[in-house]
Design a protein around this motif. Structure first.
Motif, mmCIF file in Angstrom:
data_model
loop_
_atom_site.group_PDB
_atom_site.id
_atom_site.type_symbol
_atom_site.label_atom_id
_atom_site.label_comp_id
_atom_site.label_asym_id
_atom_site.label_seq_id
_atom_site.Cartn_x
_atom_site.Cartn_y
_atom_site.Cartn_z
ATOM 1 N N MET A 68 -1.362 12.575 -5.197
ATOM 2 C CA MET A 68 -2.803 12.716 -5.386
ATOM 3 C C MET A 68 -3.529 12.569 -4.062
ATOM 4 N N MET A 69 -4.596 13.368 -3.899
ATOM 5 C CA MET A 69 -5.401 13.224 -2.696
ATOM 6 C C MET A 69 -6.220 11.937 -2.794
ATOM 7 N N VAL A 70 -6.527 11.387 -1.607
ATOM 8 C CA VAL A 70 -7.207 10.093 -1.545
ATOM 9 C C VAL A 70 -8.489 10.085 -2.372
ATOM 10 N N GLY A 71 -9.260 11.173 -2.288
ATOM 11 C CA GLY A 71 -10.504 11.263 -3.061
ATOM 12 C C GLY A 71 -10.250 11.122 -4.551
ATOM 13 N N VAL A 85 -7.801 2.321 1.039
ATOM 14 C CA VAL A 85 -7.933 3.213 -0.116
ATOM 15 C C VAL A 85 -7.742 2.413 -1.411
ATOM 16 N N GLY A 86 -6.741 1.539 -1.414
ATOM 17 C CA GLY A 86 -6.483 0.702 -2.588
ATOM 18 C C GLY A 86 -7.677 -0.193 -2.902
ATOM 19 N N PRO A 145 0.818 -1.215 0.000
ATOM 20 C CA PRO A 145 0.000 0.000 0.000
ATOM 21 C C PRO A 145 0.853 1.267 0.000
ATOM 22 N N TYR A 146 2.169 1.122 0.158
ATOM 23 C CA TYR A 146 3.026 2.297 0.115
ATOM 24 C C TYR A 146 3.439 2.613 -1.317
ATOM 25 N N ALA A 147 3.520 1.590 -2.161
ATOM 26 C CA ALA A 147 3.984 1.789 -3.526
ATOM 27 C C ALA A 147 2.837 1.952 -4.517
ATOM 28 N N SER A 148 1.622 1.547 -4.137
ATOM 29 C CA SER A 148 0.555 1.475 -5.128
ATOM 30 C C SER A 148 -0.348 2.710 -5.149
ATOM 31 N N PHE A 185 -3.622 13.429 1.746
ATOM 32 C CA PHE A 185 -2.697 12.666 0.898
ATOM 33 C C PHE A 185 -2.362 11.326 1.553
ATOM 34 N N PRO A 186 -1.943 10.346 0.758
ATOM 35 C CA PRO A 186 -1.688 8.999 1.310
ATOM 36 C C PRO A 186 -0.727 8.984 2.496
ATOM 37 N N HIS A 187 0.269 9.902 2.497
ATOM 38 C CA HIS A 187 1.267 9.826 3.568
ATOM 39 C C HIS A 187 0.672 10.051 4.950
#
Lengths: 332, 337
Positions: free
Chosen positions: A113-116, A166-167, A105-108, A154-156
């Protein structure tokens, strides 16, 4: 009608050498694999590294060109296409029907980009209007149990488990007919892994999700799958309903795999037998049954004649010459 | 315990200081390693299990630094030394690292160079810790490869690491760890990168070598199955602390700490029933830089007792005893006592 029928699928890679780059051999990564997935069913594809399980999933996604065989996929109640032979141009519009959940989930997830927007991306690509996209993203966030406020972050800002949610939301955005999940929980910590396994179980119930679950962890597989196909050196050696496979395996390799998993119970310690040797090289597989050099039950026939995957009744298939006479040990 | 204590770690604290602030990676860790026994150290990522291993070997990455505590090697013997006091670059510490204390990594390629044959690398490790000739060192390297179950060691010593499978590479990694004839071996997730049948082989190899050589083994893993299979005693870590310490049977049959209980319930099992759901622990492990007040587990704990847990820090488990760092456990023990 089955959602997916894979028949005698092969994916070979040529080994080239010399000035003329002549083909001197072949890595038979996938060498005659057949299975099906029914509507609403989760099939697990398990095996050790190099067994070809990921190659099979990539063939189904047409991320790889198939060497031979058929991948019949039902695009609707009445229509079926063969993904193995379909021209690339015609595969594209079908991609919305088969979506992928990734391992890492860190690379994909795109960090910019924002999660939305990440979740809305597949909707946008498929021409869903903006207002509809907004509603759908809200729905998906709720489905994967994420707060609506995640949309503009954001994902971070999220932990590995939340990123995996999210994925999953992105994979479900287009209501795919089939989800391919390649090791979706193996990069996660135990407590987070449990949350994602439960989420997948929820989604199976709520959406009737059909899933190909590629994994090496037999414990995880027992929780989430309806049926299991065990692969060894490019071929399927056994297929069975999950509980049956674990309780009463028919193939000696399945028995060895189950015996190798350390159970979280110290009173069972030292009770297991350890399979000797190493996984065979798919560029140079042993003659006969590929498992025979490691098999404690191998006889002369196993060294010469390759067994075929054969139905044994009650939805079970096994490829072992001695399956009918062996009495193998499962777990519990 | 009758077994000789090989290492006594007391109140170990490690901090990483940066512009963003101070991260307390270890916060008062104590335990003993005993000859011929296996201590399983288990916990999720960020719990400090690897930092503990690296502290013992004095290879904590910058800007990490040991701020308190002792690590007494061979306590009560003439060879007694406090590793926390040694200069990491000193000759004495280099004699400990790879000598008296061997290390097995998760990915053996971290320990092996791609440029040299495995024979050369094992010989170098042997020569670093013994005053012998090159020919003798080569024989010793062959001997070590044979001990770890590598077929045809005479020819395999001229192989490069990339020519070996993952399982064979880990066997070479174990041979490297044994090159200095260690009394303690620290194995940090030694089978996590391996396939399940290979894992079973490596675990049984570790068990056999430990018995033969009476090694004190510290086995770090996130896998409760590996713990159940291998450990004599178990230290459960959470956010830089040992929250529970007990013999392995007790940890599985009557876990004391709410975190241990939650962790055990969350582990997927090979014995599961179809579609069996798992109990989960709410939330995720907090960043060690944002350590909660009081008991570090209280925000995720379903059994917390209010202000006591949110404001005060529970007493650590005294070394050599079974117990849990938890106010709830303290209370119930006070009642039964």
């Amino acid at each position: 009608m089955n959602l997916l029928e894979v028949q005698d699928l092969k994916k070979h890679y040529p080994i080239r050498a010399g000035l003329m780059r002549r083909e001197v051999g072949r890595v038979r990564a996938v060498d005659g694999v057949s299975f099906h997935i029914a509507q609403g069913e989760t099939l697990a594809l398990v095996g050790e590294s190099g067994c070809g399980k990921t190659t099979v999933s990539r063939c189904i996604l047409r991320a790889l060109t198939v060497t031979s065989g058929a991948i019949r996929f039902a695009t609707s109640e009445t229509e079926t296409v063969d993904l193995a032979t379909l021209p690339k141009r015609q595969v594209r519009p079908l991609r919305r029907h088969i979506q992928m959940i990734f391992q890492d989930p860190y690379a994909s997830l795109n960090p910019r980009m924002m999660v939305g927007d990440i979740i809305a991306e597949p909707l946008k690509v498929n021409g869903v209007p903006a207002a509809e996209r907004r509603d759908r993203v809200a729905e998906l966030l709720e489905l994967v149990q994420m707060p609506q406020s995640a949309r503009i972050r954001f994902p971070h800002a999220f932990s590995g488990g939340q990123r995996q949610r999210v994925g999953i939301a992105r994979a479900l955005a287009l209501n795919p007919r089939l989800v391919v999940a390649d090791e979706p929980v193996s990069a996660l910590d135990v407590s987070v892994q449990a949350q994602i396994i439960n989420l997948l179980l929820d989604l199976q119930d709520r959406l009737g999700l059909s899933m190909l679950f590629v994994a090496h962890d037999l414990s995880v597989v027992r929780h989430v799958s309806d049926r299991v196909a065990v692969m060894y050196v490019g071929r399927i050696v056994e297929v069975a309903p999950t509980d049956t496979l674990y309780r009463a395996p028919l193939h000696p390799y399945t028995e060895a795999l189950l015996a190798a998993v350390p159970a979280p119970d110290p009173s069972r310690r030292g009770r297991r037998r350890v399979a000797q040797g190493e996984v065979a090289d798919p560029a140079n597989p042993p003659p006969g049954c590929a498992f025979h050099p490691r098999c404690p039950y191998a006889v002369d026939r196993c060294r010469i004649e390759r067994p075929e995957l054969t139905p044994t009744g009650s939805g079970r298939y096994v490829s072992c010459h001695r399956a009918a006479e062996l009495d193998l040990v499962g777990v519990r | 315990m009758a077994d000789r204590t090989s290492l006594a770690v007391r109140d170990l604290a490690v901090e990483f200081r940066s512009e963003q602030g101070v991260v307390r990676a270890l916060d008062g860790v104590s335990f003993d390693l005993h000859a011929g026994r296996t201590l399983g150290v288990v916990g999720e990522s960020g719990c400090g299990k690897s930092v503990t291993a690296r502290s013992i070997l004095r290879i904590v990455d910058r800007p990490g630094r040991i701020t308190a505590g002792r690590m007494i090697l061979d306590p009560g013997t003439p060879r007694e030394v406090d590793l926390a006091q040694l200069d990491p670059e000193s000759k004495e510490m280099r004699g400990v690292r790879g000598g008296r204390v061997g290390l097995i990594f998760q990915e053996p390629m971290t320990a092996l160079s791609v440029h040299y044959t495995v024979g050369n690398q094992i010989m170098e490790a042997v020569l670093q810790h013994a005053d012998i000739s090159k020919a003798e060192a080569q024989n010793r390297a062959i001997e070590l490869l044979r001990e770890v179950g590598i077929p045809r060691p005479e020819t395999r010593i001229s192989a490069y690491p990339f020519e070996l499978s993952g399982g064979l590479r880990q066997r070479v990694g174990i041979a490297m760890a044994l090159a200095g004839d260690p009394e303690i071996v620290i194995a940090d997730e030694p089978t996590t990168a391996l396939d399940v049948t290979t894992q079973a082989q490596i675990l049984s190899l570790l068990r056999r070598l430990q018995e033969e050589k009476n090694i004190a083994l510290m086995l770090i893993t996130h896998d409760m199955g590996v713990i159940a299979e291998m450990a004599d005693e178990v230290a459960v870590m959470y956010l830089g602390r040992v929250v529970e310490f007990a013999p392995v049977e007790e940890v599985f049959s009557e876990p004391r700490h709410p975190y241990t209980r939650a962790l055990l319930r969350a582990v997927p099992s090979i014995l599961a029933t179809p579609r069996q759901r798992l109990s989960t622990i709410g939330g995720a492990v907090p960043h060690p830089g944002a350590r909660p007040s009081g008991c570090p587990f209280h925000p995720r704990c379903s059994e917390q007792l209010g202000a006591l847990c949110t404001e005060q820090s529970p007493r650590p488990v005294p070394p050599g005893r079974s117990g849990a760092a938890c106010f709830k456990v303290d209370q119930s023990e006070a009642v039964t006592a």
